[in-house]
Design an enzyme around this catalytic site. Structure first.
Site, mmCIF file in Angstrom:
data_model
loop_
_atom_site.group_PDB
_atom_site.id
_atom_site.type_symbol
_atom_site.label_atom_id
_atom_site.label_comp_id
_atom_site.label_asym_id
_atom_site.label_seq_id
_atom_site.Cartn_x
_atom_site.Cartn_y
_atom_site.Cartn_z
ATOM 1 N N CYS A 134 19.109 26.750 -7.490
ATOM 2 C CA CYS A 134 19.954 27.559 -6.594
ATOM 3 C C CYS A 134 19.556 27.292 -5.152
ATOM 4 O O CYS A 134 18.520 27.801 -4.683
ATOM 5 C CB CYS A 134 19.806 29.039 -6.947
ATOM 6 S SG CYS A 134 20.734 30.121 -5.840
ATOM 7 N N CYS A 137 19.455 30.349 -2.920
ATOM 8 C CA CYS A 137 18.310 31.238 -3.158
ATOM 9 C C CYS A 137 17.018 30.635 -2.614
ATOM 10 O O CYS A 137 16.225 31.314 -1.972
ATOM 11 C CB CYS A 137 18.107 31.492 -4.650
ATOM 12 S SG CYS A 137 19.592 31.829 -5.573
ATOM 13 N N ASP A 138 16.791 29.368 -2.895
ATOM 14 C CA ASP A 138 15.460 28.782 -2.672
ATOM 15 C C ASP A 138 15.403 27.730 -1.568
ATOM 16 O O ASP A 138 14.321 27.238 -1.240
ATOM 17 C CB ASP A 138 14.955 28.143 -3.978
ATOM 18 C CG ASP A 138 14.842 29.175 -5.093
ATOM 19 O OD1 ASP A 138 14.671 30.358 -4.786
ATOM 20 O OD2 ASP A 138 14.931 28.781 -6.268
#
Ligand code: NAP
Length: 308
Positions: A134, A137-138
């Site tokens: 992701c 997200c990261d």
């Protein structure tokens, strides 16, 4: 017949437990049936920085447990069980595990979607230690670093662009010589000076010490292999929605997602789909939790209009 719950929730991720919290708080009887532990995909995320209210970030396992406790505070029950078959066609919805059948006047499907894996040795062990699924997200953990991004679809290009705004360099690896992604992305892709595309190439192995420090890249035409140094690998090769149980009952789109709009209603009365498992543009924790609130509201209205 055992107890008939007002609401059965299938899946204990953020969408499922938010729906459970709202429905239980509205006075409905609610059970969440979950296979393992609360949190779903989120529970596998080491640090979540984009869920509001946690100024220092939060790990996904903790956030999942908090969501579970939040729902249980209002009386929602958690049932641990592996649902192997469902029957959504009658007025009473049924979830069958090996040992038990659970009954609900309504059901919320919150089974999520799992990112496709490359299937490389050590891929699972290195997840969160240089292997990610992701970018939204990261990606921010790779500020000023070099990352490899695998895939050639719309998600991969969107992820490459997201990463290019943070990382020093993004090396996009695609197994063919043309992108599957819409042409609309071409201009942005060409303009991003720090994205390099390696065509006809596949990641065949991960190089690592404590974390990933490189990948083995294979050219599909020449067969040549090379070692490419990088700080992280983002895999963006599609997702598999967890919808096998619903084939023949719920309407699914061509990618297997449950067809449900912002109202979360499906083709069957009394059946709702929330979070990553439904057709939607943005699959994030906040959008899953929002779905949960909407589904609970829809159910209140449905039950009021369908008093047994
Ligand atoms: P996708 O369209 O299925 O693309 C998957 C990509 O990964 C393809 O380029 C595929 O290569 C590659 N791939 C698959 N398995 C692989 C493997 N084992 N090794 C290496 N590469 C592999 O998936 P997606 O990009 O996640 O998109 C899913 C759906 O959401 C699509 O319908 C997409 O259009 C839609 N979507 C739309 C938007 C948007 O409109 N803004 C954004 C994101 C997603 P090949 O091309 O060679 O098959």
């Amino acid at each position: 017949m055992n107890n008939v719950y007002d609401v059965l929730v299938l899946g204990g991720g953020p969408g499922g437990y938010t729906a459970a919290m709202y429905a239980a708080r509205a006075g409905l009887s609610v059970a969440v049936v979950e296979r393992l532990a609360a949190g779903g995909q989120m529970a596998l995320t080491h640090e979540i920085d984009n869920y509001p209210g946690f100024e220092d970030g939060v790990d996904g396992f903790t956030l999942g447990a908090k969501m579970q406790q939040g729902a249980e505070r209002f009386g929602a029950q958690t049932i641990y069980g592996d649902v192997q078959a469902v029957d959504f066609l009658g007025n009473v919805k049924k979830l069958h595990t090996q040992e038990e059948t659970y009954y609900g006047r309504t059901v919320i499907v919150a089974t999520g979607a799992n990112p496709r894996k490359l299937g490389l040795p050590m891929e699972w062990e290195l997840t969160g230690k240089g292997v990610h699924y992701c970018a939204a997200c990261d990606g921010m953990f790779y500020r000023g670093k070099t990352v490899v991004l695998v895939g050639g679809g719309n998600s991969a290009v969107a992820d490459a662009l997201t990463l290019s705004r943070v990382a020093k360099k993004v090396i996009m690896v695609h197994r063919r010589d043309t992108l599957r992604a819409s042409k609309i992305y071409n201009e942005a892709l060409n303009e991003a000076e720090n994205i390099e595309i390696r065509w006809n190439s596949e990641v065949k192995g991960l190089q690592y010490a404590e974390r990933v420090n490189g990948v083995v890249l294979r050219n599909n035409i020449s067969g040549e292999e090379e070692l490419l140094a990088c700080d992280g690998v983002f895999v963006s090769i599609g997702r598999n929605p967890a919808t096998e149980l619903f084939v023949g009952q719920l309407e699914l789109d061509e990618n297997g997602y449950i067809v449900a709009g912002e109202s979360t209603t499906t083709n069957l009365p009394g059946v709702y789909a929330v979070g990553d498992v439904r057709t939607k543009a943005v699959r994030q924790i906040v959008t899953a939790t929002a779905d949960g609130a909407v589904a609970a509201h829809e159910i209140e209205e449905f039950l009021a209009a369908n008093v047994a």
